[in-house]
Scaffold this motif. Structure first.
Motif, PDB file in Angstrom:
ATOM      1  N   LEU A 158      34.370  39.243  25.014  1.00 28.01           N
ATOM      2  CA  LEU A 158      34.799  38.279  25.320  1.00 28.01           C
ATOM      3  C   LEU A 158      36.027  39.143  25.242  1.00 28.01           C
ATOM      4  O   LEU A 158      37.086  38.721  26.116  1.00 28.01           O
ATOM      5  CB  LEU A 158      34.509  37.192  24.074  1.00 28.01           C
ATOM      6  CG  LEU A 158      33.358  36.131  24.253  1.00 28.01           C
ATOM      7  CD1 LEU A 158      33.342  35.027  23.336  1.00 28.01           C
ATOM      8  CD2 LEU A 158      33.585  35.659  25.210  1.00 28.01           C
ATOM      9  N   VAL A 159      36.314  39.745  24.476  1.00 27.01           N
ATOM     10  CA  VAL A 159      38.037  40.501  23.542  1.00 27.01           C
ATOM     11  C   VAL A 159      38.412  41.239  25.601  1.00 27.01           C
ATOM     12  O   VAL A 159      39.589  40.823  25.913  1.00 27.01           O
ATOM     13  CB  VAL A 159      38.010  41.297  22.903  1.00 27.01           C
ATOM     14  CG1 VAL A 159      39.318  42.437  23.162  1.00 27.01           C
ATOM     15  CG2 VAL A 159      38.148  40.805  22.244  1.00 27.01           C
ATOM     16  N   GLY A 160      37.481  42.258  26.305  1.00 28.50           N
ATOM     17  CA  GLY A 160      38.292  42.424  27.178  1.00 28.50           C
ATOM     18  C   GLY A 160      37.686  41.435  28.238  1.00 28.50           C
ATOM     19  O   GLY A 160      39.061  41.943  29.161  1.00 28.50           O
ATOM     20  N   LEU A 201      42.309  43.627  45.073  1.00 27.16           N
ATOM     21  CA  LEU A 201      41.636  42.713  44.856  1.00 27.16           C
ATOM     22  C   LEU A 201      40.293  41.956  43.784  1.00 27.16           C
ATOM     23  O   LEU A 201      39.977  41.681  42.709  1.00 27.16           O
ATOM     24  CB  LEU A 201      42.757  41.745  45.268  1.00 27.16           C
ATOM     25  CG  LEU A 201      44.128  41.949  45.468  1.00 27.16           C
ATOM     26  CD1 LEU A 201      44.563  40.131  46.924  1.00 27.16           C
ATOM     27  CD2 LEU A 201      44.371  41.509  44.017  1.00 27.16           C
ATOM     28  N   LEU A 202      39.487  42.853  45.153  1.00 25.43           N
ATOM     29  CA  LEU A 202      38.384  42.649  45.537  1.00 25.43           C
ATOM     30  C   LEU A 202      37.854  43.509  43.809  1.00 25.43           C
ATOM     31  O   LEU A 202      36.736  42.242  43.063  1.00 25.43           O
ATOM     32  CB  LEU A 202      37.712  43.583  45.845  1.00 25.43           C
ATOM     33  CG  LEU A 202      37.319  42.464  46.930  1.00 25.43           C
ATOM     34  CD1 LEU A 202      36.964  42.794  48.396  1.00 25.43           C
ATOM     35  CD2 LEU A 202      36.752  41.131  46.905  1.00 25.43           C
ATOM     36  N   SER A 203      38.084  44.825  43.339  1.00 24.56           N
ATOM     37  CA  SER A 203      37.803  45.567  42.403  1.00 24.56           C
ATOM     38  C   SER A 203      37.889  44.536  40.883  1.00 24.56           C
ATOM     39  O   SER A 203      37.462  44.333  39.986  1.00 24.56           O
ATOM     40  CB  SER A 203      38.019  46.612  42.146  1.00 24.56           C
ATOM     41  OG  SER A 203      39.531  46.180  42.602  1.00 24.56           O
ATOM     42  N   LEU A 204      39.267  44.016  40.779  1.00 22.40           N
ATOM     43  CA  LEU A 204      39.892  43.248  39.592  1.00 22.40           C
ATOM     44  C   LEU A 204      39.162  41.861  39.004  1.00 22.40           C
ATOM     45  O   LEU A 204      38.706  41.768  38.815  1.00 22.40           O
ATOM     46  CB  LEU A 204      41.368  43.156  39.732  1.00 22.40           C
ATOM     47  CG  LEU A 204      42.277  44.328  39.511  1.00 22.40           C
ATOM     48  CD1 LEU A 204      43.805  43.710  39.879  1.00 22.40           C
ATOM     49  CD2 LEU A 204      41.936  45.244  38.817  1.00 22.40           C
ATOM     50  N   LEU A 205      38.626  41.264  40.906  1.00 23.01           N
ATOM     51  CA  LEU A 205      37.792  40.282  40.611  1.00 23.01           C
ATOM     52  C   LEU A 205      36.409  40.721  39.868  1.00 23.01           C
ATOM     53  O   LEU A 205      36.009  39.303  40.013  1.00 23.01           O
ATOM     54  CB  LEU A 205      37.616  39.014  41.625  1.00 23.01           C
ATOM     55  CG  LEU A 205      37.235  38.244  42.198  1.00 23.01           C
ATOM     56  CD1 LEU A 205      37.830  36.860  41.472  1.00 23.01           C
ATOM     57  CD2 LEU A 205      36.581  37.760  43.789  1.00 23.01           C
ATOM     58  N   GLY A 206      36.336  41.417  40.190  1.00 29.42           N
ATOM     59  CA  GLY A 206      35.011  41.950  39.572  1.00 29.42           C
ATOM     60  C   GLY A 206      34.444  42.219  38.855  1.00 29.42           C
ATOM     61  O   GLY A 206      33.895  42.212  37.899  1.00 29.42           O
ATOM     62  N   LEU A 207      35.980  42.377  37.872  1.00 23.77           N
ATOM     63  CA  LEU A 207      35.991  43.377  36.152  1.00 23.77           C
ATOM     64  C   LEU A 207      36.534  42.447  35.855  1.00 23.77           C
ATOM     65  O   LEU A 207      35.118  41.674  34.708  1.00 23.77           O
ATOM     66  CB  LEU A 207      37.287  44.037  36.418  1.00 23.77           C
ATOM     67  CG  LEU A 207      37.658  45.553  36.567  1.00 23.77           C
ATOM     68  CD1 LEU A 207      38.802  46.292  36.202  1.00 23.77           C
ATOM     69  CD2 LEU A 207      36.679  45.918  35.978  1.00 23.77           C
ATOM     70  N   ILE A 208      37.027  40.993  36.243  1.00 23.62           N
ATOM     71  CA  ILE A 208      37.207  39.539  35.687  1.00 23.62           C
ATOM     72  C   ILE A 208      36.114  39.128  35.473  1.00 23.62           C
ATOM     73  O   ILE A 208      35.705  38.344  34.192  1.00 23.62           O
ATOM     74  CB  ILE A 208      37.919  38.733  36.156  1.00 23.62           C
ATOM     75  CG1 ILE A 208      38.836  39.308  36.011  1.00 23.62           C
ATOM     76  CG2 ILE A 208      38.273  37.854  35.971  1.00 23.62           C
ATOM     77  CD1 ILE A 208      40.323  38.711  36.994  1.00 23.62           C
ATOM     78  N   ILE A 209      35.146  38.871  36.681  1.00 20.33           N
ATOM     79  CA  ILE A 209      33.143  37.769  36.610  1.00 20.33           C
ATOM     80  C   ILE A 209      32.668  38.548  35.765  1.00 20.33           C
ATOM     81  O   ILE A 209      32.058  37.907  34.808  1.00 20.33           O
ATOM     82  CB  ILE A 209      33.480  37.438  38.291  1.00 20.33           C
ATOM     83  CG1 ILE A 209      34.266  36.733  39.094  1.00 20.33           C
ATOM     84  CG2 ILE A 209      32.152  37.086  37.941  1.00 20.33           C
ATOM     85  CD1 ILE A 209      34.264  36.376  40.286  1.00 20.33           C
ATOM     86  N   PHE A 210      32.215  39.583  36.223  1.00 21.56           N
ATOM     87  CA  PHE A 210      31.274  40.960  35.632  1.00 21.56           C
ATOM     88  C   PHE A 210      31.838  41.069  34.076  1.00 21.56           C
ATOM     89  O   PHE A 210      30.740  41.029  33.279  1.00 21.56           O
ATOM     90  CB  PHE A 210      31.130  41.681  36.398  1.00 21.56           C
ATOM     91  CG  PHE A 210      30.068  41.804  37.730  1.00 21.56           C
ATOM     92  CD1 PHE A 210      28.568  40.969  38.047  1.00 21.56           C
ATOM     93  CD2 PHE A 210      31.309  41.455  38.701  1.00 21.56           C
ATOM     94  CE1 PHE A 210      28.435  40.582  38.914  1.00 21.56           C
ATOM     95  CE2 PHE A 210      30.818  41.261  39.960  1.00 21.56           C
ATOM     96  CZ  PHE A 210      29.070  40.874  39.958  1.00 21.56           C
ATOM     97  N   GLY A 211      32.878  41.728  33.769  1.00 15.29           N
ATOM     98  CA  GLY A 211      33.557  41.995  32.762  1.00 15.29           C
ATOM     99  C   GLY A 211      33.196  40.573  31.429  1.00 15.29           C
ATOM    100  O   GLY A 211      32.349  40.832  30.156  1.00 15.29           O
ATOM    101  N   PHE A 212      33.843  39.784  31.836  1.00 12.77           N
ATOM    102  CA  PHE A 212      33.663  38.366  30.796  1.00 12.77           C
ATOM    103  C   PHE A 212      32.043  37.379  30.952  1.00 12.77           C
ATOM    104  O   PHE A 212      32.154  36.919  29.985  1.00 12.77           O
ATOM    105  CB  PHE A 212      35.337  37.961  31.535  1.00 12.77           C
ATOM    106  CG  PHE A 212      35.329  36.168  30.477  1.00 12.77           C
ATOM    107  CD1 PHE A 212      35.590  36.818  29.495  1.00 12.77           C
ATOM    108  CD2 PHE A 212      35.011  34.665  31.095  1.00 12.77           C
ATOM    109  CE1 PHE A 212      36.118  35.534  28.134  1.00 12.77           C
ATOM    110  CE2 PHE A 212      34.884  33.915  29.868  1.00 12.77           C
ATOM    111  CZ  PHE A 212      35.934  34.366  28.710  1.00 12.77           C
TER     112      PHE A 212
END
Length: 650
Positions: A301-303, A215-226
């Motif tokens: 944005l797409v990612g 969950l932490l890694s997915l949260l990082g992908l959302i915050i830092f990726g977007f």
């Protein structure tokens, strides 16, 4: 079990003495039927040693719950590859010119070509210089055209990119004219994030659990990726890339740990292989989207939009029951197993659930220091670190070699990604036929062969003309590209086998931490590759690839086989080498034994499952019927039979 172990030890010692006496029976062909029965016996014996194997049989080895779990690991793998390789497409090369809009004040109707011709110095070949400009003068346009400008200086008001077709980080933050090193800084920051993320998420996954780490890694992908799509400075971009790299390696470690502990047998291997295949699919998706989008911010944005639905994992992702047991959370482990059984429409017998008890020794105190204290764990970690260092160094070296040949960034990523899918799928066949240990050796051997071939091929486009001036440059270039592709093909298979093999060798209590440590070796290999290629001749990096691959190939022989073996749970449960005995047959007097084998084979085909007792009897009969001057002692047989009778007594 003690009697059985003594019996096996006596068999081993007698086999050793027969080898020393050069017994001629050793050269005869093995019995394939008995070998198959031995494998079946090992599988039954493994399930007895691993209580979770019995529980997962009751839950359903690969039911709806496990299928859903495997599917849930695919989507984040796609997005991990998407964000991991995004740097390669946002630094599109742009040709800059100094911004000389000052001349428009005196000649507002000048075309772009006329403006450049009047205000930008030219090289001897007639091309415009990219980092110099003529200084402004208080003249009118006619005077400037008649007398020209002489005083030059570096760009005063930024740069323009008249030939740019896409908006990239280069023309967004003016990374030109001495600022090109910032592009290397982005790569360094990403590597630093992988280093720190390997340590942090390895510890988090083992201390807090697989579920929170994912969950932490997915949260990082959302915050830092977007969030990368909205940065307003290059330094902020570096910070977000640092965060993304930690999330990518964190998800890789935690997801593989979760899949390894929920699945058994070949289902585990297939799940990890498919997860890696979808990682390659993510690289292909990135290449296609990056090729079609005109702005680098749109790429993130797409990612980011594709990652946002992963928030739902909070409610649907399970925790590992093996990790829960190692932490003493027996009640939670039973609840997770019962939920999995209900999804699979199964019922776990109460006696199996009652077998789940707290471990005798406290395993929650395990720490990174145990990788130095525990001899078996230290050996496994060092060997696998060497393998991962070699694979990473070789992969980056081959990729950079491809860039030297002038291949476009889209070709360098799309074609290898397409080839990685069949490469990883081939691992299914290898793992089933020869096991983990020899699959790793075979893929490393292939990498050695391709690297050796590269030593005899030209380096870069200039090398094509210098090394073989009479040979067609196009054919040599195509041959070099083909060998590079085949090398990356072999390395992709090696990575897949490596992850599965390492996860099975490490104990549950420190599995994620161990994966994090070997990931450190991966980053070290990548950094070494980038350093050597930038500072040394191109032949040395390929030579080092060969040397390192040979060393890794040799060291891999020290590792035990893990196929058909139970997962190690604690530090005291080291990886066990499976009990393997080959039965030699005397060609002159083995008719009775062959008849026995034939009868056993006939009985085997009439029933899908052979009981454990039948398998043991077959093995014992085979050993007794073996024609050699050193038969099994009666005391060993009596002791074994006594232990069997006691184990079957109510």
């Amino acid at each position: 079990m003690a009697g059985e172990e003594n019996f096996k030890e006596e068999l081993r010692s007698q086999d050793a003495s027969r080898n020393l006496n050069q017994h001629k029976v050793a050269g005869h062909p093995h019995s394939r039927s008995l070998e198959m029965l031995l494998r079946r016996f090992r599988a039954v014996h493994t399930k007895q040693d691993d209580k979770f194997a019995n529980l997962l049989d009751a839950v359903g080895e690969f039911g709806t719950f496990q299928q859903r779990l495997v599917a849930l690991t695919f989507i984040p793998s796609i997005m991990s590859a998407f964000f991991m390789f995004a740097d390669h497409f946002v630094f599109t090369a742009q040709k800059p010119y100094c911004n000389t809009s000052w001349i428009l004040a005196v000649g507002p109707h000048l075309s772009e070509a006329e403006q450049l011709n009047l205000t930008i110095p030219q090289a001897p070949n007639g091309s415009f210089l990219t980092c110099l400009m003529y200084l402004p003068v208080p003249w009118n346009l006619d005077s400037i055209i008649q007398f020209g400008l002489n005083d030059t200086d570096t760009c005063q008001d930024g740069w323009i990119y008249p030939d740019a077709k896409k908006r990239s980080l280069i023309n967004e933050f003016d990374l030109v004219c001495g600022m090109e090193t910032k592009k290397d800084t982005a790569q360094i920051m990403f590597m630093a994030g992988l280093l720190i993320g390997s340590l942090i998420f390895g510890l988090i996954t083992d201390k807090m659990g697989r579920y929170p780490a994912i969950l932490l890694s997915l949260l990082g992908l959302i915050i830092f990726g977007f969030g990368t799509a909205f940065v307003n400075s290059f330094h902020l971009y570096l910070f977000f890339r640092f965060g993304i790299s930690q999330s990518v390696v964190g998800y890789a470690i935690s997801s593989i740990s979760l899949a390894t502990e929920w699945l058994v047998g070949e289902h585990r291997a297939h799940a990890i292989i498919l997860e890696h295949c979808f990682f390659a699919v993510g690289a292909m998706l990135l290449t296609g989207i990056a090729y079609s989008l005109p702005h680098w911010r749109l790429l993130f944005l797409v990612g980011g939009i594709l990652v946002i639905p992963l928030i739902s994992y909070i409610w649907i992702l399970p925790e590992s029951p093996r990790w829960l047991m190692m932490k003493g959370k027996v009640k939670e482990a039973k609840q997770v197993l019962c939920y999995a059984a209900s999804v699979n429409k199964k019922t776990i017998p109460s006696n199996l659930l009652d077998e789940l008890q707290l471990p005798r020794k406290k395993v929650t105190r395990a720490s990174v220091l145990d990788f130095c204290k525990n001899r078996q764990l230290c050996k496994v970690t060092l060997v696998m670190s060497c393998v991962w260092f070699t694979v990473s160094y070789t992969y980056f070296t081959l990729n950079l070699r491809m860039r030297e040949l002038g291949m476009s960034v889209h070709f360098r990523h799309m074609v290898p990604s397409i080839m990685e899918v069949p490469a990883r799928l081939c691992c299914i066949f290898l793992l089933q036929q020869i096991g983990r240990k020899w699959s790793l050796a075979v893929t490393l051997l292939q990498a050695i062969i391709w690297c050796l071939l590269l030593l005899f091929l030209p380096e870069g486009e200039d090398g094509l003309r210098l090394k073989w001036p009479r040979c067609p440059a196009t054919e040599l270039k195509s041959m070099t590209i083909l060998v590079l592709m085949l090398g990356e093909f072999s390395l992709a298979a090696t990575v897949t086998v490596f992850f599965l093999y390492t996860a099975e060798l490490l104990p549950t209590v420190l599995r994620a931490t161990g994966l994090g440590l070997v990931s450190l070796a991966s980053v070290a290999g990548a950094i070494l590759s980038l350093t050597i290629i930038s500072q040394t001749p191109s032949l040395l990096p390929i030579f080092l690839c060969c040397v390192l691959a040979i060393v890794a190939f040799s060291l891999s022989s020290l590792l035990p086989e893990t196929r058909d073996q139970p997962l190690s749970e604690s530090l005291n449960h080291s990886s066990q080498i499976s009990f393997q005995k080959d039965v030699a047959l005397d060609s002159s007097s083995d008719g009775s034994f062959r008849n026995k084998v034939k009868d056993m084979k006939t009985k085997e085909t009439s029933s899908d499952d052979m009981s454990e007792e039948a398998a043991k009897n077959v093995i014992l009969n085979a050993q007794i019927l073996r024609l050699d001057p050193y038969p099994v002692s009666n005391s060993a047989l009596k002791q074994f039979n006594k232990e069997e009778a006691n184990s079957q007594a109510p």
